[in-house]
Scaffold this motif. Sequence first.
Motif, PDB file in Angstrom:
ATOM      1  N   UNK A  32      13.830   0.075  -4.506  1.00  0.00           N
ATOM      2  CA  UNK A  32      13.731  -1.375  -4.401  1.00  0.00           C
ATOM      3  C   UNK A  32      12.358  -1.859  -4.845  1.00  0.00           C
ATOM      4  N   UNK A  33      12.312  -3.154  -5.234  1.00  0.00           N
ATOM      5  CA  UNK A  33      11.066  -3.772  -5.681  1.00  0.00           C
ATOM      6  C   UNK A  33      10.435  -4.554  -4.530  1.00  0.00           C
ATOM      7  N   UNK A  34       9.096  -4.444  -4.431  1.00  0.00           N
ATOM      8  CA  UNK A  34       8.351  -5.186  -3.423  1.00  0.00           C
ATOM      9  C   UNK A  34       7.056  -5.684  -4.041  1.00  0.00           C
ATOM     10  N   UNK A  35       6.547  -6.766  -3.474  1.00  0.00           N
ATOM     11  CA  UNK A  35       5.358  -7.408  -4.014  1.00  0.00           C
ATOM     12  C   UNK A  35       4.108  -6.899  -3.305  1.00  0.00           C
ATOM     13  N   UNK A  36       3.065  -6.583  -4.099  1.00  0.00           N
ATOM     14  CA  UNK A  36       1.752  -6.242  -3.568  1.00  0.00           C
ATOM     15  C   UNK A  36       1.700  -4.906  -2.853  1.00  0.00           C
ATOM     16  N   UNK A  37       0.474  -4.507  -2.459  1.00  0.00           N
ATOM     17  CA  UNK A  37       0.280  -3.293  -1.667  1.00  0.00           C
ATOM     18  C   UNK A  37      -0.832  -3.469  -0.630  1.00  0.00           C
ATOM     19  N   UNK A  38      -1.297  -4.714  -0.403  1.00  0.00           N
ATOM     20  CA  UNK A  38      -2.311  -4.983   0.598  1.00  0.00           C
ATOM     21  C   UNK A  38      -1.745  -4.915   2.002  1.00  0.00           C
ATOM     22  N   UNK A  39      -2.614  -5.035   3.030  1.00  0.00           N
ATOM     23  CA  UNK A  39      -2.168  -4.926   4.427  1.00  0.00           C
ATOM     24  C   UNK A  39      -1.153  -5.981   4.846  1.00  0.00           C
ATOM     25  N   UNK A  40      -1.025  -7.078   4.104  1.00  0.00           N
ATOM     26  CA  UNK A  40      -0.074  -8.121   4.447  1.00  0.00           C
ATOM     27  C   UNK A  40       1.039  -8.251   3.411  1.00  0.00           C
ATOM     28  N   UNK A  41       1.191  -7.262   2.549  1.00  0.00           N
ATOM     29  CA  UNK A  41       2.173  -7.338   1.468  1.00  0.00           C
ATOM     30  C   UNK A  41       3.526  -6.813   1.919  1.00  0.00           C
ATOM     31  N   UNK A  42       4.549  -7.113   1.123  1.00  0.00           N
ATOM     32  CA  UNK A  42       5.900  -6.669   1.431  1.00  0.00           C
ATOM     33  C   UNK A  42       6.029  -5.156   1.285  1.00  0.00           C
ATOM     34  N   UNK A  43       5.377  -4.576   0.293  1.00  0.00           N
ATOM     35  CA  UNK A  43       5.435  -3.124   0.128  1.00  0.00           C
ATOM     36  C   UNK A  43       4.763  -2.415   1.303  1.00  0.00           C
ATOM     37  N   UNK A  44       3.670  -2.989   1.819  1.00  0.00           N
ATOM     38  CA  UNK A  44       2.967  -2.404   2.968  1.00  0.00           C
ATOM     39  C   UNK A  44       3.872  -2.391   4.199  1.00  0.00           C
ATOM     40  N   UNK A  45       4.554  -3.509   4.466  1.00  0.00           N
ATOM     41  CA  UNK A  45       5.452  -3.566   5.618  1.00  0.00           C
ATOM     42  C   UNK A  45       6.628  -2.607   5.444  1.00  0.00           C
ATOM     43  N   UNK A  46       7.123  -2.506   4.203  1.00  0.00           N
ATOM     44  CA  UNK A  46       8.242  -1.595   3.947  1.00  0.00           C
ATOM     45  C   UNK A  46       7.828  -0.145   4.220  1.00  0.00           C
ATOM     46  N   UNK A  47       6.590   0.197   3.860  1.00  0.00           N
ATOM     47  CA  UNK A  47       6.109   1.553   4.118  1.00  0.00           C
ATOM     48  C   UNK A  47       6.036   1.840   5.609  1.00  0.00           C
ATOM     49  N   UNK A  48       5.611   0.853   6.400  1.00  0.00           N
ATOM     50  CA  UNK A  48       5.503   1.053   7.843  1.00  0.00           C
ATOM     51  C   UNK A  48       6.876   1.085   8.515  1.00  0.00           C
ATOM     52  N   UNK A  49       7.772   0.203   8.091  1.00  0.00           N
ATOM     53  CA  UNK A  49       9.052   0.084   8.768  1.00  0.00           C
ATOM     54  C   UNK A  49      10.020   1.201   8.392  1.00  0.00           C
ATOM     55  N   UNK A  50      10.046   1.576   7.108  1.00  0.00           N
ATOM     56  CA  UNK A  50      11.030   2.540   6.637  1.00  0.00           C
ATOM     57  C   UNK A  50      10.457   3.941   6.436  1.00  0.00           C
ATOM     58  N   UNK A  51       9.142   4.067   6.447  1.00  0.00           N
ATOM     59  CA  UNK A  51       8.549   5.372   6.206  1.00  0.00           C
ATOM     60  C   UNK A  51       8.617   5.807   4.748  1.00  0.00           C
ATOM     61  N   UNK A  52       8.725   4.826   3.834  1.00  0.00           N
ATOM     62  CA  UNK A  52       8.722   5.112   2.396  1.00  0.00           C
ATOM     63  C   UNK A  52       7.292   4.905   1.883  1.00  0.00           C
ATOM     64  N   UNK A  53       6.667   5.937   1.367  1.00  0.00           N
ATOM     65  CA  UNK A  53       5.220   5.896   1.171  1.00  0.00           C
ATOM     66  C   UNK A  53       4.759   5.860  -0.291  1.00  0.00           C
ATOM     67  N   UNK A  54       5.614   6.107  -1.263  1.00  0.00           N
ATOM     68  CA  UNK A  54       5.162   6.245  -2.646  1.00  0.00           C
ATOM     69  C   UNK A  54       5.688   5.071  -3.472  1.00  0.00           C
ATOM     70  N   UNK A  55       4.781   4.393  -4.195  1.00  0.00           N
ATOM     71  CA  UNK A  55       5.122   3.180  -4.954  1.00  0.00           C
ATOM     72  C   UNK A  55       4.459   3.232  -6.322  1.00  0.00           C
ATOM     73  N   UNK A  56       5.120   2.654  -7.320  1.00  0.00           N
ATOM     74  CA  UNK A  56       4.566   2.572  -8.668  1.00  0.00           C
ATOM     75  C   UNK A  56       4.436   1.096  -9.054  1.00  0.00           C
ATOM     76  N   UNK A  57       3.298   0.744  -9.611  1.00  0.00           N
ATOM     77  CA  UNK A  57       3.074  -0.610 -10.106  1.00  0.00           C
ATOM     78  C   UNK A  57       3.803  -0.771 -11.431  1.00  0.00           C
ATOM     79  N   UNK A  58       4.679  -1.762 -11.527  1.00  0.00           N
ATOM     80  CA  UNK A  58       5.512  -1.915 -12.710  1.00  0.00           C
ATOM     81  C   UNK A  58       4.744  -2.406 -13.921  1.00  0.00           C
ATOM     82  N   UNK A  59       3.538  -2.887 -13.729  1.00  0.00           N
ATOM     83  CA  UNK A  59       2.735  -3.361 -14.853  1.00  0.00           C
ATOM     84  C   UNK A  59       1.768  -2.290 -15.339  1.00  0.00           C
TER      85      UNK A  59
END
Length: 548
Positions: free
Chosen positions: A140-167
Amino acid sequence: MGKRQASESLEELVAADSPASKRARVEDEAEDSSPVNGHSTSNGHLMSPRLEDRERLDILGAAEEEHAELEEAGATPEAALDGDEESAVTAPQRQQAPVEGYTDLYLDTINRSVLDFDFEKLCSVTLSNINVYACLVCGKYYQGRGPKSQAYFHALEEGHHVYVNMETKKVYVLPEGYEVKSKSLDDIKFVVDPRLTREEVARLDKEQKTAWDLSGRKYIPGFVGMNNIKANDYFNVVIHALAHVHPLRNFFMLEDISTRPQLAQRFSILVRKIWNPRAFKAHVSPHELLQEIALRSSKRFTLTAQSDPVEFLSWFLNNLHLSLGGSKTKPGSSIIQRVFQGSLKIESQQITARADAGDRLRFEDAAVHTEISRYLILTLDLPPAPLFQDALDKNIIPQVPLTAILSKYDGLRAQERLNTRRFSRNKFVAERNPTIVTFPVRSLDMSPYVEPNPTLYPPGEPIWYDLVANITHEAVRTRDDSVEGEQESKVWRVQLRDRSREEWWEVQDLFVERERAETLFTKESYVQVWERRRGVGGNANSKGKGKA
């Protein structure tokens, strides 16, 4: 609020290796201890640590090696109890690099089988296309990787830790926030944005390349299926045909068009994915380009309604020309016009009739008018379909050679204006002309239709053209619950030439099958792409297109 008295001695706390902060323990000891014979007391106990224990504990110095675990958990030395009860754990600090020995942490959780980078890069929560990351665990796609970003929350909630920047194609581990630089991720970065070198592109039409996807399915780069999301088969056949015009293909695979509009960028990445030799799946999805086309055409061309391939091709080539900085008035101002544009010399004469004194009609010929018309698609006229059935009460399906319908451009025979196409519409119903056009796949001599020019073409020498792609139409009768009952639906296919093997492949959405060159003309051709043969008679960059 007063401090609670310790229920255990400091010696027992030390023995238990308590994670409480050093500063808190020192303040408690300072309040409850007093020197007795040069030693300290705490809660009525005498303390006399050994020298090696004193060095190990280092209560006042707060040894860095003892705090490594606390710092990783987010505790800081400043989190002391200053009169009020506070949490000793604060927000975790961002890591610049993984801990030594843990560089491959979480990489085993990546699931390549669910990764699909063909869809539009929008955050699945905010629908934003800014700073989008793809989760390499669920896709899935998520925005940002800062402490208040959607990808950050997804990592905490789902335990998914590896992300690639699409740009940038950089890979990060969240919530820690450090970048992962591992060669094992190069295949994912390549699939996100396939890039081939000039040498690799030059070998595409020379080497017989075969590849396998993650499921073990064999495919040939350049001849892959394309998703028909609902009714976008008209789009699929046109994109496949353009992706096999090798000057156009090479341009979009090699040139940097990152500053151009999204229409050119998305077409470029789709062409590169069609020719990707290291794909995760043996097919591609045109969803991202279709979304841009629907937006730019004001929903004239969408993925939910079938359109005419010629109308779409005309619109797409002209808008792609403008996206590449082409001029509306200057010929050859973009790769589109340099590859496809031709010129047609038209000599027309208007004939008028006038009655004389004897009430007889007398025809008068006006002057001959000459004009040069430029085109991207050369339109051909089919002969009218027969009105009656044959002796066996069967419909007659006429056949006509391609050279016969090209004769309107030989400059010798005068013709009236005709408009007999494959499809025509009157006031009542849409009609289809089922005429079959026969043609050779190689060595079509176009010299009878080219104006003599000794500086370009030697007199008397043929100008050979070879077929590159052939878009065909098939009418399929379907029954529905409407008043009409039985209706005809259009099925579009494209036949593509494999230069490296000198074979032909037919692609219909996700189905790719080998086709015999001798039987290509047995279907109703609608759009053909021809290429001038390299060598005598012109260069290989000159193209001709015809609609039958």
